[in-house]
Design a protein around this motif. Structure first.
Motif, mmCIF file in Angstrom:
data_model
loop_
_atom_site.group_PDB
_atom_site.id
_atom_site.type_symbol
_atom_site.label_atom_id
_atom_site.label_comp_id
_atom_site.label_asym_id
_atom_site.label_seq_id
_atom_site.Cartn_x
_atom_site.Cartn_y
_atom_site.Cartn_z
ATOM 1 N N ARG A 85 -50.031 69.566 2.513
ATOM 2 C CA ARG A 85 -49.272 68.643 1.671
ATOM 3 C C ARG A 85 -47.928 68.316 2.304
ATOM 4 O O ARG A 85 -47.204 69.205 2.743
ATOM 5 N N ILE A 86 -47.607 67.033 2.339
ATOM 6 C CA ILE A 86 -46.362 66.571 2.961
ATOM 7 C C ILE A 86 -45.276 66.402 1.910
ATOM 8 O O ILE A 86 -44.154 66.891 2.073
ATOM 9 N N ILE A 87 -45.587 65.705 0.841
ATOM 10 C CA ILE A 87 -44.666 65.607 -0.292
ATOM 11 C C ILE A 87 -45.463 65.860 -1.579
ATOM 12 O O ILE A 87 -46.676 65.642 -1.619
ATOM 13 N N LYS A 88 -44.773 66.303 -2.610
ATOM 14 C CA LYS A 88 -45.425 66.659 -3.874
ATOM 15 C C LYS A 88 -44.923 65.765 -5.000
ATOM 16 O O LYS A 88 -43.707 65.547 -5.136
ATOM 17 N N ARG A 105 -52.048 60.554 -3.263
ATOM 18 C CA ARG A 105 -52.779 60.953 -4.465
ATOM 19 C C ARG A 105 -51.820 61.096 -5.651
ATOM 20 O O ARG A 105 -50.671 61.480 -5.491
ATOM 21 N N MET A 106 -52.387 60.812 -6.845
ATOM 22 C CA MET A 106 -51.617 60.955 -8.085
ATOM 23 C C MET A 106 -52.336 61.889 -9.045
ATOM 24 O O MET A 106 -53.574 61.954 -9.057
ATOM 25 N N ASP A 107 -51.544 62.609 -9.839
ATOM 26 C CA ASP A 107 -52.118 63.478 -10.867
ATOM 27 C C ASP A 107 -52.716 62.622 -11.980
ATOM 28 O O ASP A 107 -52.061 61.712 -12.504
ATOM 29 N N GLU A 113 -56.176 65.449 -9.063
ATOM 30 C CA GLU A 113 -55.524 64.484 -8.181
ATOM 31 C C GLU A 113 -56.525 63.396 -7.784
ATOM 32 O O GLU A 113 -57.649 63.703 -7.357
ATOM 33 N N VAL A 114 -56.093 62.140 -7.914
ATOM 34 C CA VAL A 114 -56.945 61.002 -7.571
ATOM 35 C C VAL A 114 -56.312 60.246 -6.414
ATOM 36 O O VAL A 114 -55.123 59.904 -6.456
ATOM 37 N N GLU A 115 -57.101 60.000 -5.374
ATOM 38 C CA GLU A 115 -56.579 59.264 -4.212
ATOM 39 C C GLU A 115 -56.416 57.794 -4.577
ATOM 40 O O GLU A 115 -57.333 57.154 -5.107
ATOM 41 N N ILE A 116 -55.240 57.243 -4.273
ATOM 42 C CA ILE A 116 -54.987 55.835 -4.570
ATOM 43 C C ILE A 116 -54.909 54.988 -3.306
ATOM 44 O O ILE A 116 -55.045 53.771 -3.360
ATOM 45 N N SER A 161 -48.279 62.460 -4.548
ATOM 46 C CA SER A 161 -48.341 63.468 -3.490
ATOM 47 C C SER A 161 -49.000 62.850 -2.267
ATOM 48 O O SER A 161 -49.806 61.920 -2.380
ATOM 49 N N VAL A 162 -48.643 63.360 -1.091
ATOM 50 C CA VAL A 162 -49.219 62.850 0.155
ATOM 51 C C VAL A 162 -49.707 64.025 0.982
ATOM 52 O O VAL A 162 -48.984 65.018 1.151
ATOM 53 N N TYR A 163 -50.938 63.902 1.515
ATOM 54 C CA TYR A 163 -51.554 64.963 2.299
ATOM 55 C C TYR A 163 -51.964 64.437 3.678
ATOM 56 O O TYR A 163 -52.351 63.270 3.824
ATOM 57 N N ALA A 164 -51.906 65.322 4.676
ATOM 58 C CA ALA A 164 -52.432 64.997 6.002
ATOM 59 C C ALA A 164 -53.955 65.056 5.944
ATOM 60 O O ALA A 164 -54.526 65.962 5.338
ATOM 61 N N THR A 165 -54.614 64.075 6.566
ATOM 62 C CA THR A 165 -56.077 64.053 6.579
ATOM 63 C C THR A 165 -56.582 63.755 7.981
ATOM 64 O O THR A 165 -55.897 63.111 8.785
ATOM 65 N N GLY A 166 -57.788 64.240 8.274
ATOM 66 C CA GLY A 166 -58.449 63.887 9.529
ATOM 67 C C GLY A 166 -57.823 64.485 10.761
ATOM 68 O O GLY A 166 -57.815 63.851 11.825
#
Length: 373
Positions: free
Chosen positions: A268-271, A290-292, A297-300, A323-328
């Motif tokens: 997770r980068i930011i929450k 993603r948002m709660d 959490e649902v990816e937007i 929230s933002v997550y690193a992927t791939g």
């Protein structure tokens, strides 16, 4: 290009000298606030101008070390010598020798651990990425000293940069003792940065151990890596539509303010809900926004190279909206903190606020879709 070159501004030699002396004084004193120190320094310089004697003896060879004497006053500098301090400065853009071998000095695990401890607080190294930091560690070699040994002498050409692991060292300018290092500190960096003769003499008071790096390696790793990072960031920023309104010098200032950060897949980068401390530009990889929603959490959206996120919380002064997550895989980001954002990008606030409408519509559409499920 030719028209720009013909209008190139010539920097007066006197300005170079004044800025050099301020830089030396700042590094010597290590004050907590550069602006407050600059006000004090130049106010003092101005108040004492009438008393400056125009003799052949220059005091521009002030200390090229990091003093720990908090009570020392900023030195007053006269400018009568060495007007070509910058004339032979290293030009990383002109150095296209990528195959030049960097010296590697083998170390035991114990030596490497001690070296890491010695350099962990060196300001010059803090912006280096892990690979570059490993190059620095590989290139530094051990030097043992005995009482009375001269490490550097005032007026000599700069050869090595030194980090103290142990020992007591006295610093002299014109044979006057002005500072003492006790088992910690660094010296010699200004001579390497500015291609200037040693500004002070450093003599060992006790036996001790130093870590040194030669001039060419210092330039190649530190200065060229910084140059490459700036060019990389400039190219990244050029690809961001929002920043097209920036002037070249503003884009360069923005590039210099960015800090590299890396995140592993899934990290997770930011929450959502946290206070905003800055915004991010994506150098490599993709992130998931993603948002709660109903305890999940649902990816937007997903963002990729050249895109950015985190700016809206800075504009609205609200908590993070998602929230933002690193992927791939590993994601590399360039981080711009809040202070730099407001200083450099404040005039783009209207552009950023227009994005709020887009995001709010996105959130509304997502909520409507979830309601219809």
């Amino acid at each position: 290009m030719s028209s720009d070159s013909s209008r190139r501004i010539q920097v007066p030699e006197e300005l170079k000298e004044v800025l050099l002396q301020f830089s030396i004084s700042f590094l010597v004193e290590q004050p907590p606030d550069v602006i407050d120190y600059a006000v004090e320094y130049f106010t003092k310089l101005q108040s004492e101008r009438p008393s400056v004697s125009h003799t052949d003896q220059s005091t521009d060879d002030q200390l090229s070390v990091n003093s720990q004497d908090a009570d020392a006053e900023p030195p007053v500098m006269a400018s009568s010598r060495r007007k070509s301090v910058f004339a032979e400065a290293y030009d990383p853009e002109a150095d296209d020798d990528d195959d030049g071998a960097t010296a590697v000095f083998p170390k035991t695990d114990e030596q490497r651990a001690r070296l890491v401890e010695s350099v962990k607080n060196v300001l010059l190294f803090r912006s280096l990425e892990k690979e570059q930091m490993n190059q620095v560690l590989d290139a530094m070699f051990e030097r043992k000293v005995q009482p009375g040994d001269f490490i550097i002498r005032q007026g000599d050409d700069g050869d090595n940069f030194y980090v103290i692991e142990s020992g007591v060292y006295k610093v002299y300018i014109n044979d006057k003792h002005i500072n003492t290092y006790n088992h910690t500190g660094l010296f010699g960096e200004l001579a390497l940065l500015y291609n200037m003769p040693r500004a002070a003499t450093v003599q060992a008071e006790t036996s001790g151990l130093l870590w040194a790096m030669d001039r060419q390696t210092f330039r190649r790793i530190l200065l060229k890596s910084a140059f490459r990072k700036r060019k990389m960031y400039e190219e990244l920023l050029n690809s961001v539509p929002m920043l097209k309104a920036l002037q070249n010098y503003e884009r360069m200032n923005l590039a210099d303010a960015l800090v590299s950060k890396s995140y592993d897949n899934g990290e997770r980068i930011i929450k959502q809900g946290d206070a905003a401390d800055g915004m991010y530009f994506i150098e490599e990889g993709t992130v998931s926004v993603r948002m709660d929603q109903d305890d999940a959490e649902v990816e937007i959206s997903q963002l990729g190279k050249g895109q950015y996120f985190g700016e809206l919380a800075l504009v609205t002064h609200r908590p993070r909206a998602a929230s933002v997550y690193a992927t791939g895989g590993v994601v590399k980001l360039a981080f711009l903190d809040t202070e730099a954002f407001e200083r450099i990008m404040g005039f783009l606030t209207d552009v950023l606020k227009r994005n709020i409408v887009i995001y709010e519509q996105m959130f509304t559409d997502m909520a409507r879709r979830n309601t219809n499920l």
